[in-house]
Write an enzyme that holds these catalytic residues in place. Structure first.
Site, short mmCIF file in Angstrom:
data_model
loop_
_atom_site.label_atom_id
_atom_site.label_comp_id
_atom_site.label_asym_id
_atom_site.label_seq_id
_atom_site.Cartn_x
_atom_site.Cartn_y
_atom_site.Cartn_z
N SER A 13 3.85 74.52 70.10
CA SER A 13 5.14 74.00 69.81
C SER A 13 6.33 74.79 69.89
O SER A 13 6.18 75.99 69.71
CB SER A 13 5.43 73.55 68.19
N HIS A 69 3.69 71.28 73.51
CA HIS A 69 4.30 70.55 72.30
C HIS A 69 5.80 70.55 72.39
O HIS A 69 6.46 71.57 72.31
CB HIS A 69 3.51 70.92 71.11
N ASP A 84 9.28 69.58 70.51
CA ASP A 84 9.63 68.76 69.24
C ASP A 84 11.19 68.52 69.45
O ASP A 84 12.16 69.23 69.67
CB ASP A 84 9.55 69.75 68.11
N MET A 92 14.45 66.76 67.62
CA MET A 92 15.03 66.47 66.37
C MET A 92 16.62 66.33 66.53
O MET A 92 17.26 66.86 67.13
CB MET A 92 14.79 67.74 65.47
N HIS A 152 7.23 64.97 71.02
CA HIS A 152 7.29 64.39 69.79
C HIS A 152 8.64 64.15 69.14
O HIS A 152 9.45 65.03 68.99
CB HIS A 152 6.61 65.46 68.70
N MET A 186 11.52 62.96 67.00
CA MET A 186 11.57 62.94 65.38
C MET A 186 13.06 62.33 65.55
O MET A 186 14.09 63.11 65.25
CB MET A 186 11.48 64.17 64.69
N MET A 199 1.02 64.53 60.89
CA MET A 199 1.68 65.40 60.70
C MET A 199 0.98 66.23 59.24
O MET A 199 0.82 65.37 58.05
CB MET A 199 2.99 64.92 60.01
N ASP A 203 -0.41 68.37 63.33
CA ASP A 203 0.87 69.29 63.65
C ASP A 203 1.32 69.76 62.33
O ASP A 203 1.77 68.85 61.50
CB ASP A 203 1.82 68.34 64.31
C1 DX5 Z 1 7.57 70.22 62.86
C2 DX5 Z 1 7.23 70.03 64.18
C3 DX5 Z 1 6.15 71.06 64.39
C4 DX5 Z 1 6.56 72.52 64.25
C5 DX5 Z 1 4.95 73.30 63.92
O1 DX5 Z 1 8.40 68.94 62.64
O2 DX5 Z 1 6.73 68.82 64.49
O3 DX5 Z 1 5.62 70.94 65.77
O4 DX5 Z 1 6.98 73.34 65.22
O5 DX5 Z 1 5.21 74.51 63.49
P1 DX5 Z 1 4.24 75.28 62.98
O6 DX5 Z 1 2.99 75.27 63.75
O7 DX5 Z 1 4.90 76.52 62.62
O8 DX5 Z 1 3.79 74.69 61.44
ZN ZN Z 2 5.80 68.41 66.48
#
Ligand code: DX5
Ligand code: ZN
Length: 230
Positions: free
Chosen positions: A9, A34, A36, A38, A68, A70, A139, A177
């Site tokens: 990620s 990956h 993310d 947000m 991903h 969010m 998750m 994840d």
């Molecule tokens: C959280 C993200 C993850 C996050 C995982 O909302 O979706 O992808 O970056 O990070 P680690 O591996 O540090 O838990």
């Molecule tokens: Zn993620």
């Protein structure tokens, strides 16, 4: 042995050197990027959008990019990510008013589609739409931040998801994840996951002496995965 995929990620990467970070992690043997997304609305954090995905493609990244989402609402941004070169697009069912329509939209845009399940979200959402799902993402932390601890109940949920996927007879990835580390990836794989997101475990493993030291953490993940079923 399943075709395991390691998906660092980039949330935990150095954003000021993102292209180089992605190059290094892929050179070190990672399979998938990956990504993310947000929005400070669906989750209490704000990150990156389609422009950054497009920039990575223009930088020369050819590996799969696993977006991903969010964000809420979801649909408006999907064509933008498809045009920016996303390979997978996953979203949280709670964030879409019409889950079936969103899955179709992703596939019609030429991407692989997936649902993301928060720790407290039931897998029931899969039941009537599994024919439109290419990837299921569980998750193992609450979404919004990197560096949280793996929630152990996810192992039971992975076993349940694995049964549903196998019963469907479809080629569906089972991704996990949050809080994935070298010391728990084996039990996570044994519970049925075949794609592993790791942010802080990968990007936190860099040493000062060598910009390419993601090699050792990716190799350590692979060594653990080689023990599956033994
Ligand atoms: C959280 C993200 C993850 C996050 C995982 O909302 O979706 O992808 O970056 O990070 P680690 O591996 O540090 O838990
Ligand atoms: Zn993620």
């Amino acid at each position: 042995m399943p075709d395991f995929k390691i998906a660092p990620s980039i949330l935990s990467a150095d954003f000021a050197r993102l292209g180089e970070e992605v190059d290094n992690v892929l050179k070190s043997g990672a399979d998938v990027v990956h990504f993310d997304v947000m929005d400070n609305h669906y989750v209490p954090n704000l990150t990156i959008g389609p422009l950054v995905c497009d920039a990575l493609r223009k930088h020369g990244v050819t590996a799969d990019i696993d977006v991903h989402l969010m964000v809420k609402p979801v649909d408006r941004i999907i064509p933008d990510f498809a045009a920016a070169g996303a390979s997978y697009i996953t979203f949280h069912p709670e964030a879409s008013d019409h889950v079936d329509r969103t899955l179709q939209l992703i596939q019609n845009e030429g991407c692989k589609s997936g649902l993301v399940f928060n720790p407290a979200t039931s897998l029931d959402h899969l039941k009537h739409v599994i024919d439109k799902v290419d990837i299921v993402l569980l998750m193992s932390v609450n979404p919004g931040f990197g560096g949280q601890s793996f929630i152990p109940e996810t192992l039971n949920k992975l076993r349940e998801a694995r049964k549903i996927i196998d019963a469907s007879g479809r080629d569906i990835r089972l991704e996990v994840d949050g809080g994935v580390k070298v010391d728990n990836i084996l039990e996570i794989a044994e519970a049925g996951a075949d794609m592993f997101v790791a942010g802080s475990a990968v990007f936190g493993a860099k040493s000062e002496s060598d910009a390419n030291t993601y090699d050792s953490v990716i190799a350590a993940f692979r060594a653990e995965l080689a023990k599956v079923g033994k």
